[in-house]
Design a protein around this motif. Structure first.
Motif, short mmCIF file in Angstrom:
data_model
loop_
_atom_site.label_atom_id
_atom_site.label_comp_id
_atom_site.label_asym_id
_atom_site.label_seq_id
_atom_site.Cartn_x
_atom_site.Cartn_y
_atom_site.Cartn_z
N GLY A 231 0.97 -1.14 -0.15
CA GLY A 231 0.04 0.12 -0.01
C GLY A 231 0.89 1.17 0.00
O GLY A 231 1.90 1.10 -0.30
N ILE A 232 0.31 2.27 0.34
CA ILE A 232 0.95 3.80 0.27
C ILE A 232 1.78 3.87 1.57
O ILE A 232 1.40 4.97 2.41
CB ILE A 232 -0.08 4.90 0.01
CG1 ILE A 232 -1.29 4.56 0.83
CG2 ILE A 232 -0.47 4.65 -1.40
CD1 ILE A 232 -2.25 5.88 0.79
N TYR A 233 2.60 3.02 1.96
CA TYR A 233 3.59 3.07 3.05
C TYR A 233 4.00 4.71 3.12
O TYR A 233 4.62 5.28 2.10
CB TYR A 233 4.58 2.04 2.77
CG TYR A 233 5.48 1.99 4.35
CD1 TYR A 233 5.07 0.88 5.21
CD2 TYR A 233 6.50 2.79 4.50
CE1 TYR A 233 5.77 0.91 6.31
CE2 TYR A 233 7.14 2.68 5.56
CZ TYR A 233 6.77 1.57 6.62
OH TYR A 233 7.63 1.37 7.75
N PRO A 234 3.96 5.23 4.30
CA PRO A 234 3.68 4.75 5.65
C PRO A 234 2.15 4.91 5.96
O PRO A 234 1.80 4.68 7.13
CB PRO A 234 4.55 5.66 6.68
CG PRO A 234 4.29 6.94 5.89
CD PRO A 234 4.69 6.64 4.30
N TYR A 235 1.34 5.35 4.90
CA TYR A 235 -0.11 5.78 5.29
C TYR A 235 -0.78 4.19 5.27
O TYR A 235 -1.88 4.34 4.30
CB TYR A 235 -0.59 6.88 4.44
CG TYR A 235 0.30 8.16 4.46
CD1 TYR A 235 0.20 8.87 5.59
CD2 TYR A 235 1.22 8.14 3.39
CE1 TYR A 235 0.92 9.97 5.38
CE2 TYR A 235 1.92 9.62 3.46
CZ TYR A 235 2.06 10.33 4.52
OH TYR A 235 2.59 11.31 4.54
N VAL A 236 -0.55 3.52 5.76
CA VAL A 236 -1.16 2.04 5.65
C VAL A 236 -1.30 1.67 7.04
O VAL A 236 -0.95 2.10 7.95
CB VAL A 236 0.09 0.96 5.14
CG1 VAL A 236 0.26 1.52 3.75
CG2 VAL A 236 1.40 1.20 6.06
N THR A 237 -1.95 0.24 7.04
CA THR A 237 -2.02 -0.38 8.16
C THR A 237 -1.12 -1.32 8.60
O THR A 237 -0.01 -1.21 7.88
CB THR A 237 -3.59 -1.12 8.52
OG1 THR A 237 -4.07 -1.48 9.70
CG2 THR A 237 -3.51 -2.54 7.65
#
Ligand code: GDP
Ligand code: IMO
Ligand code: MG
Length: 423
Positions: A231-237
């Motif tokens: 995903g869009i690391y660091p905006y991820v779970t």
């Protein structure tokens, strides 16, 4: 043998809960394979409207076994609250099980999530503040407690003491109040009393189900664009919602998986921070939010809305090995005269990308390349078969499937259980 993973193909909130509720009418076992009570899976059926956080969405079928798998992080208090609310609606909890190997999410994980978000200043992730990141971090550093520990008081005590040595130092550095081992021990005793009989080694059950060829659903949380790796690391779970993790988190061999259904909204939404190239800031975005009631099922936050993202779906379909799509919320587009689809990202240097997902800093400066499709101008809410759909709606769905490179298995045209059909 029939093992089906049902996974989110976008940024979460695609309608996984309602798809699982529909499919679970025929399922023997439903297993949640990752995530925690950051999930909000809305189900509307004869028991009313429920936003499920930890309990698998097969719970409304009284003969289906529902398992919270080892890949999950379980906040026992959140689970107990959820059980109480379902019991009040006369939903049977007789077949609810929790893996001994699932991580236990403790109150201090929530504290740390809050403190860590605050410490990020303007660079927040926009987490649900449910303690998910800190709980998975403890799993990885091997200082986590597991649900099975509740059944072993002496072991639990030493594990807790071990965990608190670092937890309290972290809390102190971040400016919070230290936690007390005795108070947490008492709390754990209460959790053990309330949940102990449901905490089991789930492997004998799932192994028998696979060997007997029973129908098993693996329920994912969130979606690929918030996957820890993809995903869009660091905006991820802090876990992996993609199908590759489904068997690991559920406790099945990888080769048991037969089908992967990617759940996808007919447009896009996201909650939390990070790049979201299709986001609309105009009246169309506002209309999608209002008509689609796009507010978070867990936090109530308004969801960011945009047109369907054809690049993200191609990426999601390949990474998940999808065998079919479940397209949800088609009805939300009923009143749009024209509908747009993102078919590429224009990067800052002018290049257009269609077949790969740029990494986060590149994606943050990308703008969508849009194509326009005619609306259909009539309600689809009562459609119950492919042929009932207006022709422009069928053409629109064909285009989504083409961008995914995957056939459509299901379409939903309303939030109620019966407002959905197989294609
Ligand atoms: P999940 O987290 O993937 O299970 O999805 P959420 O429950 O967070 O968000 C999906 C929302 O859309 C919920 O409020 C559902 O009741 C609603 N929903 C699901 N499918 C449909 C549909 O086909 N049409 C409409 N109008 N609403 C839907
Ligand atoms: P379901 O299962 C939508 C988002 C948060 C944040 C990021 C990390 O209902 O689709 P976390 O609390 O996991 O550390 O937050 O992920 N997020 C979700 N967005 N639906 C969810 O679950 C989500 N769970 C977490 O907003 O951006
Ligand atoms: Mg949700």
């Amino acid at each position: 043998m029939s093992v089906t993973a049902v996974v989110g193909a976008q940024w979460g909130d695609e309608g996984k809960g309602r798809i699982i509720d529909f499919l679970a009418q025929e399922a023997d076992v439903v297993i949640r394979f990752q995530g925690g009570d950051n999930a909000g899976h809305t189900v509307i059926n004869q028991y009313g409207k429920h936003a499920l956080h930890l309990i698998p969405s097969g719970i409304f079928n009284p003969v289906t076994e529902n398992v919270i798998g080892s890949g999950c992080v379980v906040n026992p208090q959140a689970l107990l609250n959820e059980m109480e609310s379902l019991a009040a609606a006369n939903v049977s909890l007789d077949n609810l099980w929790i893996s001994t190997r699932a991580q236990m999410l403790m109150p201090y994980h929530r504290t740390l999530d809050e403190l860590e978000e605050a410490a990020r200043g303007k660079d927040t992730i926009g987490t649900t503040k449910r303690g998910i990141g800190p709980a998975y971090a403890d799993k990885a550093t091997r200082s986590g407690l597991r649900m099975g520990d509740l059944l072993q008081p002496a072991w639990l005590k030493s594990r807790l003491e071990n965990a608190l040595r670092t937890v309290n130092r972290k809390i102190d550095v971040l400016g919070g109040e230290p936690v007390n081992a005795e108070e947490l021990t008492v709390l754990c005793q209460e959790y053990a009393r309330a949940l102990g009989s449901r905490i089991i080694d789930t492997v004998p059950m799932t192994r028998a189900a696979v060997e007997q060829g029973r129908a098993i659903l693996l329920e994912g949380q969130l979606g690929v664009m918030r996957d820890l790796d993809w995903g869009i690391y660091p905006y991820v779970t802090s876990s992996n919602p993609t199908a590759s993790y489904a068997t690991a988190g559920a406790g099945l061999p990888a080769r048991a998986l037969d089908r992967v259904i990617g759940v996808v909204k007919a447009y896009s939404t996201a909650v939390g921070d990070g790049p979201f190239p299709v986001e609309l800031f105009d009246e169309d975005g506002e209309k999608l939010r209002e008509v689609g009631s796009e507010f978070g099922a867990t936090t109530g936050r308004p969801r960011r809305c945009g047109w369907f993202d054809g690049v993200a779906i191609g990426y999601a379909a390949w990474l998940n090995g999808m065998t079919g799509l479940a397209i949800t919320k088609l009805d939300v587009l009923d009143k749009f005269d024209s509908i747009k689809i993102c078919v590429g990202y224009r990067l800052e240097n002018g290049t257009v990308v269609k077949d790969s997902m740029p990494d986060t800093p590149v994606l943050a400066n990308a703008s969508p390349v849009l194509e326009e499709w005619p609306g259909w101008g009539v309600s689809t809410a009562d459609c119950r078969a492919w042929d009932d759909l207006p022709k422009p709606a069928r053409a629109y769905i064909h285009r989504l499937a083409e961008l995914a490179g995957v056939k459509v298995d299901y379409v939903s045209v309303g939030a109620e259980r019966e407002q959905m059909f197989a294609v």
